[in-house]
Design a protein around this motif. Structure first.
Motif, PDB file in Angstrom:
ATOM      1  N   TYR A 207       0.800  -1.225   0.000  1.00  0.00           N
ATOM      2  CA  TYR A 207       0.000   0.000   0.000  1.00  0.00           C
ATOM      3  C   TYR A 207       0.837   1.282   0.000  1.00  0.00           C
ATOM      4  O   TYR A 207       0.387   2.288  -0.527  1.00  0.00           O
ATOM      5  CB  TYR A 207      -0.945   0.001   1.210  1.00  0.00           C
ATOM      6  N   TRP A 208       1.997   1.281   0.618  1.00  0.00           N
ATOM      7  CA  TRP A 208       2.714   2.552   0.717  1.00  0.00           C
ATOM      8  C   TRP A 208       3.293   2.977  -0.627  1.00  0.00           C
ATOM      9  O   TRP A 208       3.575   2.164  -1.510  1.00  0.00           O
ATOM     10  CB  TRP A 208       3.791   2.501   1.778  1.00  0.00           C
ATOM     11  N   GLY A 209       3.472   4.289  -0.776  1.00  0.00           N
ATOM     12  CA  GLY A 209       4.014   4.849  -2.006  1.00  0.00           C
ATOM     13  C   GLY A 209       5.311   5.595  -1.758  1.00  0.00           C
ATOM     14  O   GLY A 209       5.764   5.744  -0.619  1.00  0.00           O
ATOM     15  N   TRP A 210       5.904   6.100  -2.827  1.00  0.00           N
ATOM     16  CA  TRP A 210       7.223   6.724  -2.698  1.00  0.00           C
ATOM     17  C   TRP A 210       7.162   8.060  -1.965  1.00  0.00           C
ATOM     18  O   TRP A 210       8.148   8.465  -1.335  1.00  0.00           O
ATOM     19  CB  TRP A 210       7.898   6.863  -4.058  1.00  0.00           C
ATOM     20  N   SER A 211       6.034   8.761  -1.996  1.00  0.00           N
ATOM     21  CA  SER A 211       5.933  10.019  -1.248  1.00  0.00           C
ATOM     22  C   SER A 211       6.059   9.761   0.248  1.00  0.00           C
ATOM     23  O   SER A 211       6.677  10.548   0.982  1.00  0.00           O
ATOM     24  CB  SER A 211       4.603  10.715  -1.548  1.00  0.00           C
ATOM     25  N   PHE A 212       5.455   8.663   0.700  1.00  0.00           N
ATOM     26  CA  PHE A 212       5.578   8.276   2.104  1.00  0.00           C
ATOM     27  C   PHE A 212       7.043   8.039   2.461  1.00  0.00           C
ATOM     28  O   PHE A 212       7.544   8.528   3.485  1.00  0.00           O
ATOM     29  CB  PHE A 212       4.750   7.014   2.366  1.00  0.00           C
ATOM     30  N   TRP A 213       7.760   7.324   1.609  1.00  0.00           N
ATOM     31  CA  TRP A 213       9.162   7.031   1.894  1.00  0.00           C
ATOM     32  C   TRP A 213      10.034   8.278   1.787  1.00  0.00           C
ATOM     33  O   TRP A 213      11.051   8.398   2.480  1.00  0.00           O
ATOM     34  CB  TRP A 213       9.671   5.922   0.971  1.00  0.00           C
ATOM     35  N   MET A 214       9.630   9.207   0.948  1.00  0.00           N
ATOM     36  CA  MET A 214      10.352  10.478   0.887  1.00  0.00           C
ATOM     37  C   MET A 214      10.268  11.191   2.228  1.00  0.00           C
ATOM     38  O   MET A 214      11.268  11.750   2.718  1.00  0.00           O
ATOM     39  CB  MET A 214       9.757  11.351  -0.223  1.00  0.00           C
ATOM     40  N   PHE A 215       9.090  11.175   2.844  1.00  0.00           N
ATOM     41  CA  PHE A 215       8.959  11.833   4.136  1.00  0.00           C
ATOM     42  C   PHE A 215       9.687  11.063   5.237  1.00  0.00           C
ATOM     43  O   PHE A 215      10.243  11.673   6.152  1.00  0.00           O
ATOM     44  CB  PHE A 215       7.490  12.022   4.510  1.00  0.00           C
ATOM     45  N   VAL A 216       9.681   9.743   5.162  1.00  0.00           N
ATOM     46  CA  VAL A 216      10.464   8.952   6.122  1.00  0.00           C
ATOM     47  C   VAL A 216      11.944   9.350   6.041  1.00  0.00           C
ATOM     48  O   VAL A 216      12.621   9.525   7.065  1.00  0.00           O
ATOM     49  CB  VAL A 216      10.296   7.442   5.856  1.00  0.00           C
TER      50      VAL A 216
END
Length: 269
Positions: A229-238
């Motif tokens: 479910y997670w996307g790259w924008s989420f990982w960018m913020f991580v």
């Protein structure tokens, strides 16, 4: 480390963290379901402000099932997919909230479609996660604002302004806390959606059981469920949050190495 050099280094460090936070805030790939996961999260991708590919979901059920059955996605494959999406995301008009209204299949900024999408996840369950999204929005905005505040605050520090150091550490603590809380809130959203997905009627209809039985165990249990479910924008913020956290020791070094005045006024190192 001289004060000027340290201030410049710290400012550049915060600019990187700020850039990561702003990119995450204004892009539409916080939730980017795999083919299988689109049965539960019926959209191509969704951010904190815009959702894309959420219309015509019922007509696409058979297509989504067929795609998931033909090419089930494992966890390692998901990271490869996200890496490719990240590389293409900066030139794709649908990746940015300001162009989403002009992009095919994406809701305009301010549309109620994004609220409707997050208010029924997994699709058909009636479970409302809109408050989670609003909380994540506020925390990400706070993270970015605090990054902006820190740059001039730290630059104003000197040996005769000891209070600036304490205030800077306080602001950094708020910034990192806001980032960690935003990540935790959105992970909680994704985790609950992934955990509930297997009980949905659209995952139990004709052909759906066969799809689920052929998926790797890593996709339907544990860590792999959320990975769908997670996307790259989420990982960018991580990454932005982790970068801000790693910069905290740098701030300590900066303050420790700042020249301090002696009792008569001249500075010493």
């Amino acid at each position: 480390m001289p004060t000027c050099c340290g201030s410049v280094t710290w400012s550049l460090w915060q600019v990187v963290a700020l850039a990561g936070g702003v990119i995450a805030l204004f892009t539409n790939s916080w939730l980017q379901p795999s083919d299988y996961a689109k049965l539960a999260a019926p959209a191509d991708k969704a951010g904190l402000w815009v959702v894309c590919g959420d219309e015509g979901y019922e007509a696409r059920l058979d297509e989504i099932r067929a795609q998931a059955q033909a090419d089930p996605t494992g966890v390692s494959d998901r990271f490869n997919e996200l890496a490719d999406e990240f590389a293409d995301g900066f030139t794709d008009s649908s990746s940015w909230i300001f162009n989403s209204g002009n992009a095919s299949g994406c809701s305009p900024l301010g549309s109620s479609r994004v609220e409707a999408f997050y208010s029924d996840l997994p699709a058909g369950s009636g479970k409302d996660y809109w408050l989670y999204v609003q909380s994540t929005r506020g925390l990400v905005v706070a993270f970015c604002i605090l990054a902006l505040v820190l740059i001039p605050v730290v630059a104003s520090h000197s040996g005769s302004r000891a209070g600036v150091a304490g205030f800077s550490h306080f602001v950094v603590a708020l910034q990192v806390s806001a980032g960690i809380c935003a990540v935790c809130v959105y992970v909680a959203l994704l985790g609950q959606v992934a955990d509930d997905a297997g009980d949905l009627p659209q995952l139990q209809g004709d052909g759906a059981g066969e799809v689920l039985s052929q998926l790797p165990d890593a996709v339907t249990s544990g860590f792999g469920k959320v990975a769908n479910y997670w996307g790259w924008s989420f990982w960018m913020f991580v990454a932005a949050t982790a970068w801000a956290l790693l910069g905290w020791p740098l701030l300590c070094i900066l303050f420790c190495c700042t020249p301090k005045p002696d009792a008569d006024g001249p500075y010493y190192k």
